[in-house]
Motif scaffolding. Structure first.
Motif, PDB file in Angstrom:
ATOM      1  N   ASP A 109       0.835  -1.211   0.000  1.00  0.00           N
ATOM      2  CA  ASP A 109       0.000   0.000   0.000  1.00  0.00           C
ATOM      3  C   ASP A 109       0.866   1.256   0.000  1.00  0.00           C
ATOM      4  N   MET A 110       1.875   1.268   0.853  1.00  0.00           N
ATOM      5  CA  MET A 110       2.707   2.472   0.970  1.00  0.00           C
ATOM      6  C   MET A 110       3.622   2.640  -0.235  1.00  0.00           C
ATOM      7  N   ALA A 111       4.046   1.543  -0.828  1.00  0.00           N
ATOM      8  CA  ALA A 111       4.815   1.655  -2.065  1.00  0.00           C
ATOM      9  C   ALA A 111       3.952   2.236  -3.182  1.00  0.00           C
ATOM     10  N   ALA A 112       2.686   1.806  -3.236  1.00  0.00           N
ATOM     11  CA  ALA A 112       1.771   2.326  -4.254  1.00  0.00           C
ATOM     12  C   ALA A 112       1.521   3.813  -4.072  1.00  0.00           C
ATOM     13  N   GLU A 113       1.488   4.262  -2.806  1.00  0.00           N
ATOM     14  CA  GLU A 113       1.297   5.685  -2.539  1.00  0.00           C
ATOM     15  C   GLU A 113       2.577   6.473  -2.767  1.00  0.00           C
ATOM     16  N   GLY A 114       3.697   5.786  -2.843  1.00  0.00           N
ATOM     17  CA  GLY A 114       4.962   6.466  -3.058  1.00  0.00           C
ATOM     18  C   GLY A 114       5.651   6.896  -1.791  1.00  0.00           C
ATOM     19  N   LEU A 115       5.388   6.216  -0.667  1.00  0.00           N
ATOM     20  CA  LEU A 115       6.001   6.585   0.610  1.00  0.00           C
ATOM     21  C   LEU A 115       7.313   5.849   0.868  1.00  0.00           C
ATOM     22  N   LEU A 116       7.563   4.773   0.122  1.00  0.00           N
ATOM     23  CA  LEU A 116       8.693   3.900   0.425  1.00  0.00           C
ATOM     24  C   LEU A 116       9.729   3.905  -0.687  1.00  0.00           C
ATOM     25  N   ALA A 117      11.001   3.952  -0.285  1.00  0.00           N
ATOM     26  CA  ALA A 117      12.090   3.677  -1.209  1.00  0.00           C
ATOM     27  C   ALA A 117      12.687   2.306  -0.938  1.00  0.00           C
ATOM     28  N   GLN A 118      12.241   1.672   0.146  1.00  0.00           N
ATOM     29  CA  GLN A 118      12.855   0.408   0.562  1.00  0.00           C
ATOM     30  C   GLN A 118      11.815  -0.468   1.251  1.00  0.00           C
ATOM     31  N   GLY A 119      11.682  -1.725   0.798  1.00  0.00           N
ATOM     32  CA  GLY A 119      10.883  -2.716   1.501  1.00  0.00           C
ATOM     33  C   GLY A 119      11.777  -3.595   2.341  1.00  0.00           C
ATOM     34  N   LEU A 120      11.286  -4.774   2.763  1.00  0.00           N
ATOM     35  CA  LEU A 120      12.092  -5.614   3.639  1.00  0.00           C
ATOM     36  C   LEU A 120      11.825  -7.081   3.394  1.00  0.00           C
ATOM     37  N   VAL A 121      12.848  -7.883   3.746  1.00  0.00           N
ATOM     38  CA  VAL A 121      12.719  -9.331   3.778  1.00  0.00           C
ATOM     39  C   VAL A 121      13.402  -9.840   5.037  1.00  0.00           C
ATOM     40  N   ASP A 122      12.690 -10.672   5.803  1.00  0.00           N
ATOM     41  CA  ASP A 122      13.252 -11.397   6.940  1.00  0.00           C
ATOM     42  C   ASP A 122      13.254 -12.868   6.535  1.00  0.00           C
ATOM     43  N   PRO A 123      14.326 -13.377   5.934  1.00  0.00           N
ATOM     44  CA  PRO A 123      14.276 -14.673   5.254  1.00  0.00           C
ATOM     45  C   PRO A 123      14.613 -15.867   6.140  1.00  0.00           C
ATOM     46  N   GLY A 124      13.811 -16.096   7.190  1.00  0.00           N
ATOM     47  CA  GLY A 124      14.062 -17.260   8.020  1.00  0.00           C
ATOM     48  C   GLY A 124      13.235 -17.269   9.291  1.00  0.00           C
ATOM     49  N   THR A 125      13.504 -18.262  10.126  1.00  0.00           N
ATOM     50  CA  THR A 125      12.709 -18.524  11.321  1.00  0.00           C
ATOM     51  C   THR A 125      13.633 -18.827  12.499  1.00  0.00           C
ATOM     52  N   PHE A 126      13.233 -18.388  13.695  1.00  0.00           N
ATOM     53  CA  PHE A 126      13.954 -18.794  14.908  1.00  0.00           C
ATOM     54  C   PHE A 126      12.985 -18.868  16.080  1.00  0.00           C
ATOM     55  N   ASN A 127      13.389 -19.620  17.119  1.00  0.00           N
ATOM     56  CA  ASN A 127      12.605 -19.722  18.349  1.00  0.00           C
ATOM     57  C   ASN A 127      12.666 -18.405  19.109  1.00  0.00           C
ATOM     58  N   LEU A 128      11.579 -18.044  19.753  1.00  0.00           N
ATOM     59  CA  LEU A 128      11.522 -16.778  20.485  1.00  0.00           C
ATOM     60  C   LEU A 128      11.136 -17.038  21.933  1.00  0.00           C
ATOM     61  N   SER A 129      11.970 -16.551  22.854  1.00  0.00           N
ATOM     62  CA  SER A 129      11.720 -16.713  24.284  1.00  0.00           C
ATOM     63  C   SER A 129      12.577 -15.713  25.037  1.00  0.00           C
ATOM     64  N   LEU A 130      12.385 -15.655  26.354  1.00  0.00           N
ATOM     65  CA  LEU A 130      13.208 -14.840  27.245  1.00  0.00           C
ATOM     66  C   LEU A 130      13.701 -15.718  28.387  1.00  0.00           C
ATOM     67  N   LEU A 131      14.728 -15.275  29.073  1.00  0.00           N
ATOM     68  CA  LEU A 131      15.257 -16.031  30.198  1.00  0.00           C
ATOM     69  C   LEU A 131      14.287 -16.010  31.376  1.00  0.00           C
ATOM     70  N   ASP A 132      14.173 -17.164  32.071  1.00  0.00           N
ATOM     71  CA  ASP A 132      13.348 -17.219  33.273  1.00  0.00           C
ATOM     72  C   ASP A 132      14.210 -16.980  34.507  1.00  0.00           C
ATOM     73  N   GLU A 133      13.630 -17.195  35.704  1.00  0.00           N
ATOM     74  CA  GLU A 133      14.347 -16.894  36.951  1.00  0.00           C
ATOM     75  C   GLU A 133      15.547 -17.826  37.161  1.00  0.00           C
TER      76      GLU A 133
END
Length: 310
Positions: A109-133
């Motif tokens: 949408d924003m590229a069509a409106e002309g707001l963006l010169a750069q898009g993005l790619v996050d090409p992969g997957t990883f586990n997501l967590s935080l440290l516990d006590e």
């Protein structure tokens, strides 16, 4: 590239304004339209050539769709003040029942409106967590998920939209995806590799050290692609990663999204620290126009500027 050969090479600074950073922990984190515009302008005046920000919508565990207007409102205002701004959003990660077209719709949408010169790619997957006590990563079923079909969609969408490509590298496997595109000669123009390192408290990424950076540079080999470093959960300047990148001819992302430390800086202060470090190694600061040339962005200034100039 050694520090001697890097001298004189313009340094691109990206300001990553907010992400999931907590305004409770640091009141300087910008989220409102007014705050985004003011912070972006101030960071550009301080030396940032690229601006990245999130809205207050979750990218994990939400609806899987980001509202275009929440990005577009402040960016329209910003581009009227700084028509040379190079802006990059984020996107929701993959989740069951939500198509990649839906998750990338705000970018299109924003590229069509002309707001963006750069898009993005996050090409992969990883586990997501935080440290516990106990200092262990807590049980979690969250995934930062982008499968191969998704990843190829992001790249080809940016080619179709004639915008540049911000390439997020959180793990070495992410870079293998991009290197395959490079070897095949199918990477769109305007690409920049963004090497994201992370502290031991986060379950992804190589540690933010010069040795880790050299491992990635070894993977890149003789591919002369613009690249930058960023350090999540650490101070990119304080831990020495920014200096290592500057000495090797790379570029730097700082900001309150990746930053973690014992102080509550502003985005501008973090940009200024990189500017000071760059001067020590005789790296001039790239303007947005310089950055567009270095990145070979196919659309700069953005179409919004040409249509709405007054």
């Amino acid at each position: 590239m050694s520090s001697a050969s890097a001298a004189g090479k313009p340094l691109i600074i990206e300001a990553s304004l907010n992400g999931a950073a907590s305004k409770v922990l640091n009141p300087n984190v910008p989220y409102s339209d007014d705050e985004i515009v003011a912070d972006a302008v101030a960071c550009m005046e301080a030396g940032a050539a690229l601006i990245h920000n999130h809205t207050d919508e979750p990218i994990i565990g939400g609806s899987g769709e980001l509202e275009t207007e929440r990005y577009a409102r402040p960016w329209r205002r910003l581009l009227k003040i700084r028509p040379d701004a190079i802006l990059t959003p984020t996107m929701p990660v993959g989740q069951d029942g939500v198509s990649v077209e839906t998750r990338y719709k705000h970018v299109e949408d924003m590229a069509a409106e002309g707001l963006l010169a750069q898009g993005l790619v996050d090409p992969g997957t990883f586990n997501l967590s935080l440290l516990d006590e106990d200092g262990l990563f807590a049980p979690s079923n969250y995934l930062y998920r982008n499968d191969m079909s998704d990843s190829r969609y992001y790249v080809e969408a940016c080619r179709r939209l004639n915008i540049g490509l911000s390439i997020s590298i959180f793990e070495p496997s992410f870079l293998k995806f991009v290197l395959a595109y490079h070897r095949a000669g199918k990477l769109p123009p305007g690409s920049m590799v963004k090497l994201y390192f992370a502290s031991d408290e986060l379950p992804f990424g190589l540690p933010p050290t010069a040795a880790s950076l050299d491992a990635y540079l070894g993977m890149l080999g003789d591919w002369d692609v613009p690249w930058l470093v960023s350090s999540f959960g650490a101070d990119c300047v304080g831990c020495g990663l920014a200096e290592a990148a500057i000495k090797r001819g790379g570029h730097v992302q700082v900001g309150l999204e990746p930053y973690s430390g014992n102080r509550a800086p502003t985005n501008v202060e973090l940009v200024e620290e990189v500017v000071e470090l760059a001067a020590h190694y005789e790296r001039p600061i790239a303007t947005p126009a310089d950055a567009a040339t270095i990145l070979n962005l196919p659309s700069f200034p953005v179409a919004f500027t040409r249509v709405n100039a007054s």
